[in-house]
Design a protein around this motif. Structure first.
Motif, PDB file in Angstrom:
ATOM      1  N   PHE A   1       0.901  -1.180  -0.061  1.00 28.47           N
ATOM      2  CA  PHE A   1      -0.221   0.073  -0.012  1.00 28.47           C
ATOM      3  C   PHE A   1       1.060   1.269  -0.078  1.00 28.47           C
ATOM      4  CE2 PHE A   1      -2.854  -3.069   1.587  1.00 28.47           C
ATOM      5  CZ  PHE A   1      -4.418  -2.584   1.278  1.00 28.47           C
ATOM      6  N   CYS A   2       0.530   2.274  -0.542  1.00 28.57           N
ATOM      7  CA  CYS A   2       1.147   3.360  -0.547  1.00 28.57           C
ATOM      8  C   CYS A   2       0.928   4.300   0.882  1.00 28.57           C
ATOM      9  CB  CYS A   2       0.502   4.318  -1.568  1.00 28.57           C
ATOM     10  SG  CYS A   2       1.426   6.063  -1.680  1.00 28.57           S
ATOM     11  N   GLY A   3       1.928   4.735   1.586  1.00 23.45           N
ATOM     12  CA  GLY A   3       1.744   5.175   2.872  1.00 23.45           C
ATOM     13  C   GLY A   3       1.367   6.733   2.812  1.00 23.45           C
ATOM     14  N   ASP A   4       1.538   7.193   1.548  1.00 19.16           N
ATOM     15  CA  ASP A   4       0.705   8.826   1.284  1.00 19.16           C
ATOM     16  C   ASP A   4      -0.596   8.663   1.003  1.00 19.16           C
ATOM     17  OD1 ASP A   4       3.153   9.852   2.043  1.00 19.16           O
ATOM     18  OD2 ASP A   4       4.115   9.735   0.141  1.00 19.16           O
ATOM     19  N   CYS A   5      -0.898   7.932  -0.200  1.00 17.23           N
ATOM     20  CA  CYS A   5      -2.388   8.118  -0.622  1.00 17.23           C
ATOM     21  C   CYS A   5      -3.250   6.702  -0.348  1.00 17.23           C
ATOM     22  CB  CYS A   5      -2.563   8.314  -2.316  1.00 17.23           C
ATOM     23  SG  CYS A   5      -1.963   6.758  -3.101  1.00 17.23           S
ATOM     24  N   ASP A   6      -2.447   5.672   0.367  1.00 17.94           N
ATOM     25  CA  ASP A   6      -3.129   4.466   0.814  1.00 17.94           C
ATOM     26  C   ASP A   6      -3.706   3.506  -0.487  1.00 17.94           C
ATOM     27  OD1 ASP A   6      -3.707   2.995   2.987  1.00 17.94           O
ATOM     28  OD2 ASP A   6      -5.876   3.156   2.899  1.00 17.94           O
ATOM     29  N   HIS A   7      -3.145   4.096  -1.666  1.00 15.60           N
ATOM     30  CA  HIS A   7      -3.542   3.078  -2.793  1.00 15.60           C
ATOM     31  C   HIS A   7      -2.879   1.629  -2.546  1.00 15.60           C
ATOM     32  CE1 HIS A   7      -4.561   2.121  -6.903  1.00 15.60           C
ATOM     33  NE2 HIS A   7      -3.205   1.772  -7.174  1.00 15.60           N
TER      34      HIS A   7
ATOM     35  N   PRO B   1       0.491  -5.989  -8.905  1.00 16.28           N
ATOM     36  CA  PRO B   1       1.585  -6.629  -8.161  1.00 16.28           C
ATOM     37  C   PRO B   1       2.637  -5.516  -7.655  1.00 16.28           C
ATOM     38  CG  PRO B   1       1.530  -7.172 -10.648  1.00 16.28           C
ATOM     39  CD  PRO B   1       0.434  -6.092 -10.367  1.00 16.28           C
ATOM     40  N   PRO B   2       3.032  -6.043  -6.606  1.00 17.49           N
ATOM     41  CA  PRO B   2       3.856  -5.006  -5.812  1.00 17.49           C
ATOM     42  C   PRO B   2       4.920  -4.236  -6.222  1.00 17.49           C
ATOM     43  CG  PRO B   2       4.486  -7.259  -4.919  1.00 17.49           C
ATOM     44  CD  PRO B   2       3.442  -7.383  -6.166  1.00 17.49           C
ATOM     45  N   GLN B   3       5.056  -3.013  -6.032  1.00 22.09           N
ATOM     46  CA  GLN B   3       6.083  -2.305  -6.568  1.00 22.09           C
ATOM     47  C   GLN B   3       6.643  -1.346  -5.486  1.00 22.09           C
ATOM     48  OE1 GLN B   3       4.517  -0.083 -10.002  1.00 22.09           O
ATOM     49  NE2 GLN B   3       2.887  -1.529  -9.992  1.00 22.09           N
ATOM     50  N   LEU B   4       7.763  -0.704  -5.809  1.00 19.38           N
ATOM     51  CA  LEU B   4       8.356   0.081  -4.700  1.00 19.38           C
ATOM     52  C   LEU B   4       8.157   1.756  -4.902  1.00 19.38           C
ATOM     53  CD1 LEU B   4      11.989  -1.219  -4.539  1.00 19.38           C
ATOM     54  CD2 LEU B   4      10.037  -1.635  -3.080  1.00 19.38           C
ATOM     55  N   VAL B   5       7.208   1.852  -6.038  1.00 22.00           N
ATOM     56  CA  VAL B   5       6.499   3.446  -6.208  1.00 22.00           C
ATOM     57  C   VAL B   5       5.172   3.094  -6.508  1.00 22.00           C
ATOM     58  CG1 VAL B   5       6.890   5.438  -7.537  1.00 22.00           C
ATOM     59  CG2 VAL B   5       8.836   4.104  -7.125  1.00 22.00           C
ATOM     60  N   CYS B   6       4.633   4.053  -5.856  1.00 22.12           N
ATOM     61  CA  CYS B   6       3.149   4.074  -6.049  1.00 22.12           C
ATOM     62  C   CYS B   6       2.586   4.467  -7.252  1.00 22.12           C
ATOM     63  CB  CYS B   6       2.536   4.999  -4.881  1.00 22.12           C
ATOM     64  SG  CYS B   6       0.636   5.139  -5.434  1.00 22.12           S
ATOM     65  N   PRO B   7       2.017   3.694  -8.346  1.00 19.74           N
ATOM     66  CA  PRO B   7       1.507   4.079  -9.587  1.00 19.74           C
ATOM     67  C   PRO B   7       0.380   5.419  -9.739  1.00 19.74           C
ATOM     68  CG  PRO B   7       0.828   2.067  -9.020  1.00 19.74           C
ATOM     69  CD  PRO B   7       1.629   2.264  -7.733  1.00 19.74           C
ATOM     70  N   LYS B   8      -0.151   5.457  -8.514  1.00 23.61           N
ATOM     71  CA  LYS B   8      -1.223   6.358  -8.596  1.00 23.61           C
ATOM     72  C   LYS B   8      -0.675   7.936  -8.185  1.00 23.61           C
ATOM     73  CE  LYS B   8      -5.368   7.585  -6.326  1.00 23.61           C
ATOM     74  NZ  LYS B   8      -6.597   7.145  -5.226  1.00 23.61           N
ATOM     75  N   CYS B   9       0.372   7.850  -7.120  1.00 22.73           N
ATOM     76  CA  CYS B   9       0.674   9.308  -6.781  1.00 22.73           C
ATOM     77  C   CYS B   9       2.437   9.492  -6.747  1.00 22.73           C
ATOM     78  CB  CYS B   9       0.149   9.787  -5.235  1.00 22.73           C
ATOM     79  SG  CYS B   9       1.054   8.687  -3.992  1.00 22.73           S
TER      80      CYS B   9
ATOM     81  N   SER C   1       4.754   8.320  -5.069  1.00 18.34           N
ATOM     82  CA  SER C   1       5.325   8.322  -3.670  1.00 18.34           C
ATOM     83  C   SER C   1       6.345   7.088  -3.489  1.00 18.34           C
ATOM     84  CB  SER C   1       4.155   8.248  -2.712  1.00 18.34           C
ATOM     85  OG  SER C   1       4.841   8.127  -1.501  1.00 18.34           O
ATOM     86  N   GLU C   2       7.267   6.936  -3.095  1.00 18.63           N
ATOM     87  CA  GLU C   2       8.133   6.017  -2.619  1.00 18.63           C
ATOM     88  C   GLU C   2       7.865   5.260  -1.213  1.00 18.63           C
ATOM     89  OE1 GLU C   2      12.210   6.699  -3.682  1.00 18.63           O
ATOM     90  OE2 GLU C   2      11.839   7.415  -5.389  1.00 18.63           O
ATOM     91  N   ALA C   3       6.659   5.907  -0.491  1.00 17.57           N
ATOM     92  CA  ALA C   3       6.603   5.657   0.801  1.00 17.57           C
ATOM     93  C   ALA C   3       5.585   4.191   0.863  1.00 17.57           C
ATOM     94  CB  ALA C   3       5.704   6.545   1.340  1.00 17.57           C
ATOM     95  N   VAL C   4       6.150   3.207   0.208  1.00 18.94           N
ATOM     96  CA  VAL C   4       5.460   1.968   0.189  1.00 18.94           C
ATOM     97  C   VAL C   4       5.638   1.113   1.477  1.00 18.94           C
ATOM     98  CG1 VAL C   4       4.990  -0.412  -1.180  1.00 18.94           C
ATOM     99  CG2 VAL C   4       5.516   2.032  -2.342  1.00 18.94           C
ATOM    100  N   GLU C   5       4.472   0.577   1.762  1.00 18.47           N
ATOM    101  CA  GLU C   5       4.326  -0.327   3.047  1.00 18.47           C
ATOM    102  C   GLU C   5       3.627  -1.513   2.797  1.00 18.47           C
ATOM    103  OE1 GLU C   5       0.872   2.282   5.473  1.00 18.47           O
ATOM    104  OE2 GLU C   5       3.161   2.791   5.440  1.00 18.47           O
ATOM    105  N   PHE C   6       3.850  -2.599   3.726  1.00 18.20           N
ATOM    106  CA  PHE C   6       3.215  -3.598   3.417  1.00 18.20           C
ATOM    107  C   PHE C   6       2.341  -3.991   4.683  1.00 18.20           C
ATOM    108  CE2 PHE C   6       7.319  -3.478   1.392  1.00 18.20           C
ATOM    109  CZ  PHE C   6       6.940  -3.925   0.092  1.00 18.20           C
TER     110      PHE C   6
END
Length: 131
Positions: free
Chosen positions: A27-33, A37-45, A47-52
């Motif tokens: 999930f994106c830690g900034d926009c909660d998207h 498949p898992p990525q290290l960058v949110c495809p929506k915003c 952000s690199e604040a990806v968390e599991f």
């Protein structure tokens, strides 16, 4: 024997969470998207604040197929593969085998829950009917 995925920083949580009985989604830690498949960058915003996060491990069959072709000599057939809309991860669908039921009984809209098949260090998600 099924091929094993290469474990990377972005996908290890997904492929190994089953050791604790957990289905883990990025999930994106900034926009909660939800990102799958898992990525290290949110495809929506971006952000690199990806968390599991652990999700409930339940969902609804979006579509499915029953395979009757024996693609490998020891492959048991028939078997069902389902694309499942995950609860707790809007927009995420996970494709996996449906187990612990007659493949011919799988239906669109059916409630399922996750089960796991372990091969080496990988825990493959599978679906079974929610009871």
């Amino acid at each position: 024997m099924r091929p094993l995925p290469e474990l990377t920083p972005e996908n290890t949580a997904f492929w190994t969470g089953g050791a604790q009985g957990e289905l883990i989604i990025a999930f994106c830690g900034d926009c909660d998207h939800a990102i799958h498949p898992p990525q290290l960058v949110c495809p929506k915003c971006w952000s690199e604040a990806v968390e599991f996060k652990t999700v409930p491990g339940t969902g609804t069959v979006y579509t499915y197929t029953v395979n009757h072709q024996q693609w490998m000599p020891d492959m048991p057939v028939p078997f069902a593969l389902a694309v499942v809309d995950l609860d707790g991860a809007p927009g995420v669908r996970v494709t996996a085998e449906v187990v612990n039921t007659d493949p011919e009984t799988v239906r669109i809209g059916q409630a399922v829950r996750v089960a796991f098949a372990n091969v080496d260090d990988v825990w493959f998600p599978q679906w079974e009917p929610a009871q």
